[in-house]
Design a protein around this motif. Structure first.
Motif, PDB file in Angstrom:
ATOM      1  N   THR A 119       0.807  -1.227   0.000  1.00  0.00           N
ATOM      2  CA  THR A 119       0.000   0.000   0.000  1.00  0.00           C
ATOM      3  C   THR A 119       0.844   1.282   0.000  1.00  0.00           C
ATOM      4  N   PHE A 120       2.170   1.160   0.016  1.00  0.00           N
ATOM      5  CA  PHE A 120       3.004   2.361   0.015  1.00  0.00           C
ATOM      6  C   PHE A 120       3.959   2.338  -1.178  1.00  0.00           C
ATOM      7  N   ASP A 121       4.338   3.520  -1.639  1.00  0.00           N
ATOM      8  CA  ASP A 121       5.305   3.643  -2.726  1.00  0.00           C
ATOM      9  C   ASP A 121       6.726   3.487  -2.157  1.00  0.00           C
ATOM     10  N   ALA A 122       7.459   2.513  -2.688  1.00  0.00           N
ATOM     11  CA  ALA A 122       8.782   2.186  -2.137  1.00  0.00           C
ATOM     12  C   ALA A 122       9.738   3.372  -2.224  1.00  0.00           C
ATOM     13  N   ASN A 123       9.740   4.061  -3.363  1.00  0.00           N
ATOM     14  CA  ASN A 123      10.661   5.193  -3.527  1.00  0.00           C
ATOM     15  C   ASN A 123      10.316   6.333  -2.582  1.00  0.00           C
ATOM     16  N   LYS A 124       9.012   6.522  -2.359  1.00  0.00           N
ATOM     17  CA  LYS A 124       8.589   7.608  -1.471  1.00  0.00           C
ATOM     18  C   LYS A 124       9.018   7.322  -0.035  1.00  0.00           C
ATOM     19  N   ILE A 125       8.907   6.066   0.380  1.00  0.00           N
ATOM     20  CA  ILE A 125       9.352   5.714   1.742  1.00  0.00           C
ATOM     21  C   ILE A 125      10.830   6.055   1.904  1.00  0.00           C
ATOM     22  N   ALA A 126      11.625   5.643   0.909  1.00  0.00           N
ATOM     23  CA  ALA A 126      13.074   5.893   0.992  1.00  0.00           C
ATOM     24  C   ALA A 126      13.367   7.387   1.011  1.00  0.00           C
ATOM     25  N   LYS A 127      12.665   8.130   0.167  1.00  0.00           N
ATOM     26  CA  LYS A 127      12.926   9.574   0.055  1.00  0.00           C
ATOM     27  C   LYS A 127      12.549  10.320   1.340  1.00  0.00           C
ATOM     28  N   LEU A 128      11.415   9.972   1.912  1.00  0.00           N
ATOM     29  CA  LEU A 128      10.925  10.720   3.073  1.00  0.00           C
ATOM     30  C   LEU A 128      11.537  10.247   4.393  1.00  0.00           C
ATOM     31  N   THR A 129      11.884   8.986   4.486  1.00  0.00           N
ATOM     32  CA  THR A 129      12.374   8.470   5.772  1.00  0.00           C
ATOM     33  C   THR A 129      13.861   8.124   5.764  1.00  0.00           C
ATOM     34  N   GLY A 130      14.433   7.928   4.571  1.00  0.00           N
ATOM     35  CA  GLY A 130      15.821   7.473   4.480  1.00  0.00           C
ATOM     36  C   GLY A 130      15.956   5.985   4.748  1.00  0.00           C
ATOM     37  N   ILE A 131      14.825   5.320   4.973  1.00  0.00           N
ATOM     38  CA  ILE A 131      14.853   3.882   5.306  1.00  0.00           C
ATOM     39  C   ILE A 131      14.636   3.067   4.033  1.00  0.00           C
ATOM     40  N   TYR A 132      15.567   2.162   3.762  1.00  0.00           N
ATOM     41  CA  TYR A 132      15.469   1.309   2.573  1.00  0.00           C
ATOM     42  C   TYR A 132      15.022  -0.109   2.926  1.00  0.00           C
ATOM     43  N   GLU A 133      15.392  -0.550   4.098  1.00  0.00           N
ATOM     44  CA  GLU A 133      14.968  -1.873   4.544  1.00  0.00           C
ATOM     45  C   GLU A 133      15.021  -1.940   6.062  1.00  0.00           C
ATOM     46  N   ARG A 134      14.352  -2.933   6.606  1.00  0.00           N
ATOM     47  CA  ARG A 134      14.355  -3.165   8.043  1.00  0.00           C
ATOM     48  C   ARG A 134      14.301  -4.661   8.249  1.00  0.00           C
ATOM     49  N   ARG A 135      14.593  -5.111   9.482  1.00  0.00           N
ATOM     50  CA  ARG A 135      14.529  -6.539   9.800  1.00  0.00           C
ATOM     51  C   ARG A 135      13.284  -6.788  10.656  1.00  0.00           C
ATOM     52  N   HIS A 194      18.936   3.527   7.640  1.00  0.00           N
ATOM     53  CA  HIS A 194      18.714   3.121   6.242  1.00  0.00           C
ATOM     54  C   HIS A 194      18.686   1.597   6.096  1.00  0.00           C
ATOM     55  N   LYS A 195      19.389   0.906   6.998  1.00  0.00           N
ATOM     56  CA  LYS A 195      19.456  -0.567   6.916  1.00  0.00           C
ATOM     57  C   LYS A 195      18.487  -1.263   7.872  1.00  0.00           C
ATOM     58  N   PHE A 196      18.174  -0.596   8.980  1.00  0.00           N
ATOM     59  CA  PHE A 196      17.428  -1.275  10.045  1.00  0.00           C
ATOM     60  C   PHE A 196      16.144  -0.560  10.470  1.00  0.00           C
ATOM     61  N   GLY A 197      15.879   0.635   9.938  1.00  0.00           N
ATOM     62  CA  GLY A 197      14.711   1.398  10.374  1.00  0.00           C
ATOM     63  C   GLY A 197      14.888   1.905  11.799  1.00  0.00           C
ATOM     64  N   ASN A 198      13.763   2.264  12.395  1.00  0.00           N
ATOM     65  CA  ASN A 198      13.737   2.745  13.778  1.00  0.00           C
ATOM     66  C   ASN A 198      13.553   1.512  14.674  1.00  0.00           C
ATOM     67  N   THR A 199      14.571   1.207  15.464  1.00  0.00           N
ATOM     68  CA  THR A 199      14.531  -0.029  16.257  1.00  0.00           C
ATOM     69  C   THR A 199      14.370   0.250  17.754  1.00  0.00           C
ATOM     70  N   SER A 200      13.609   1.283  18.070  1.00  0.00           N
ATOM     71  CA  SER A 200      13.220   1.539  19.460  1.00  0.00           C
ATOM     72  C   SER A 200      14.459   1.620  20.364  1.00  0.00           C
ATOM     73  N   SER A 201      14.408   1.002  21.525  1.00  0.00           N
ATOM     74  CA  SER A 201      15.508   1.167  22.492  1.00  0.00           C
ATOM     75  C   SER A 201      16.789   0.453  22.081  1.00  0.00           C
ATOM     76  N   PHE A 233       9.377   1.150  11.471  1.00  0.00           N
ATOM     77  CA  PHE A 233       9.960   0.384  12.572  1.00  0.00           C
ATOM     78  C   PHE A 233      10.571  -0.942  12.145  1.00  0.00           C
ATOM     79  N   GLY A 234      11.694  -1.265  12.776  1.00  0.00           N
ATOM     80  CA  GLY A 234      12.355  -2.548  12.596  1.00  0.00           C
ATOM     81  C   GLY A 234      12.520  -3.228  13.939  1.00  0.00           C
ATOM     82  N   ASP A 235      12.894  -4.496  13.894  1.00  0.00           N
ATOM     83  CA  ASP A 235      13.074  -5.276  15.123  1.00  0.00           C
ATOM     84  C   ASP A 235      14.568  -5.427  15.434  1.00  0.00           C
ATOM     85  N   ALA A 236      14.924  -5.315  16.682  1.00  0.00           N
ATOM     86  CA  ALA A 236      16.317  -5.557  17.119  1.00  0.00           C
ATOM     87  C   ALA A 236      16.346  -5.672  18.641  1.00  0.00           C
TER      88      ALA A 236
END
Lengths: 313, 69
Positions: free
Chosen positions: A21-37, A255-262, A150-153
């Motif tokens: 439901t989201f545009d991949a390029n837009k996510i990268a452009k607005l958040t700097g996040i390319y992938e997450r685990r 950019h590699k892991f997203g926002n991984t909380s604490s 968000f990503g997991d870690a």
């Protein structure tokens, strides 16, 4: 002082193209996040917490029986009851005198745990801090404010109280008036008002970092690295610009892991820096901020860190 | 840079044209505009104020009002 950190990320890589439901390029452009685990369905967060803890204990060459305390920071525990630290104390084999404490905090939690560890540990005492979440289990996949972010870690840190070392400098705050900006009621999905969170960062976090440095008579030039909570590109761009920092002072891992909380601060240390790089650093500033409009900053001597390891689970 | 140019730069990041409705913006888009304007114009937009802007002209007026303050 921090002796060692091991941070674990799940093996499953979720790229921006995975969101229907989201545009991949837009996510990268607005958040700097390319992938997450993200964890796989059926993975148990407790098992990741245990394995990460076991590895940091091994890497730091200590025994679980040496631990004065276990502090777990999580908002996604496998068990709502009992507290995760009690379960880990049994799994790891600590003594019955090991203090077990869980802290319900998100992105600022690592700083709050370090602060408590310094006050709990006896002289030469050791504290295990397990910080991180698997937020992919709490977000609605169609929610553009949370799902791509968000990503997991999970991180595990050995903290040792050493009177001979320079004292770490802390600034811990809570701006409760913003508490509604990130919430999760019961077992529902996480709800984040991104704009309100951003206002909190603009109005409170920037000035609190400046206050931290000023109160200890430090300038930004005396800090080699600012390890910020990895919220997203907009937030780190803002902090870098407002504090007048050089790009080389601000390691980024979102950019590699997203926002991984604490886990995002220890994850950034493990993925973007090395023990060798830190051995030449004069000081680093760790800064966390997030749910509950909580804030934590610490200026630490990074030369005590002997183990930095990133693992996949 | 003039406000028009700054605003155009901010809107180009989120791929919004001058005549578009700002209601097309999602949370990530709004944050990007808020960050851009704070970094480049030293203007802090309240999230609620930005949500209340229907058109780009509304946003321009809001920024001008904050600049005068």
């Amino acid at each position: 002082m921090i002796q060692g950190i091991v941070t674990a990320v799940p093996k499953r890589v979720v790229g921006n193209g995975s969101f229907l439901t989201f545009d991949a390029n837009k996510i990268a452009k607005l958040t700097g996040i390319y992938e997450r685990r993200w964890v796989d369905y059926g993975d148990r967060i407790l098992d990741i917490q245990y394995e990460t803890s076991r590895q940091v204990i091994d890497q730091c060459a200590i025994s679980p029986k040496d631990l004065d305390a276990i502090i777990v920071v999580t908002q996604t525990p496998s068990y709502q009851m009992p507290h995760t630290s009690a379960i880990l104390s049994h799994m790891l084999g600590t003594t019955n005198d090991c203090l077990c404490l869980d802290i319900n905090l998100g992105c600022s939690g690592y700083l709050h745990a370090l602060f408590y560890a310094g006050r709990i540990a006896d002289e030469d005492g050791k504290v295990l801090i397990v910080a991180g979440d698997c937020l992919s289990t709490t977000i609605a996949r169609e929610d553009s404010a949370t799902a791509p972010i968000f990503g997991d870690a999970i991180s595990a840190t050995i903290y040792i109280d050493d009177e001979s070392e320079c004292e770490s400098l802390y600034n811990i705050k809570t701006f409760g008036e913003y508490w509604r900006s990130i919430t999760q009621q019961g077992y529902g999905s996480m709800n984040m008002d991104g704009g309100a969170v951003f206002n909190f960062i603009q109005k409170k976090v920037v000035s609190s970092i400046e206050e931290t440095l000023a109160s200890y008579d430090l300038s930004t030039n005396e800090i080699d690295y600012f390890i910020f909570h990895q919220a997203n590109k907009s937030v780190l761009d803002l902090l870098e610009a407002k504090l007048g920092l050089k790009a080389s002072q601000v390691p980024r891992s979102y950019h590699k892991f997203g926002n991984t909380s604490s886990a995002s601060i220890p994850l950034t240390l493990c993925s973007e820096l090395s023990v060798n790089a830190l051995s030449n650093a004069r000081g680093i500033c760790l800064v966390g901020f997030g749910s509950g409009a909580s804030f934590g900053a610490a200026v630490i001597d990074p030369r005590s860190i002997k183990v930095l390891k990133l693992i996949e689970i | 840079m003039s406000l028009e140019k700054e605003l155009a730069s901010a809107l180009s990041i989120v791929e919004i044209s001058d005549d578009s409705s700002l209601h097309e913006l999602d949370s990530l888009g709004r944050i990007s505009i808020m960050a851009y304007l704070d970094i480049n114009e030293n203007v802090i937009l309240e999230a609620d104020e930005l949500i209340a802007c229907k058109k780009v002209m509304d946003l321009k007026q809001l920024i001008e009002a904050k600049r005068i303050k």
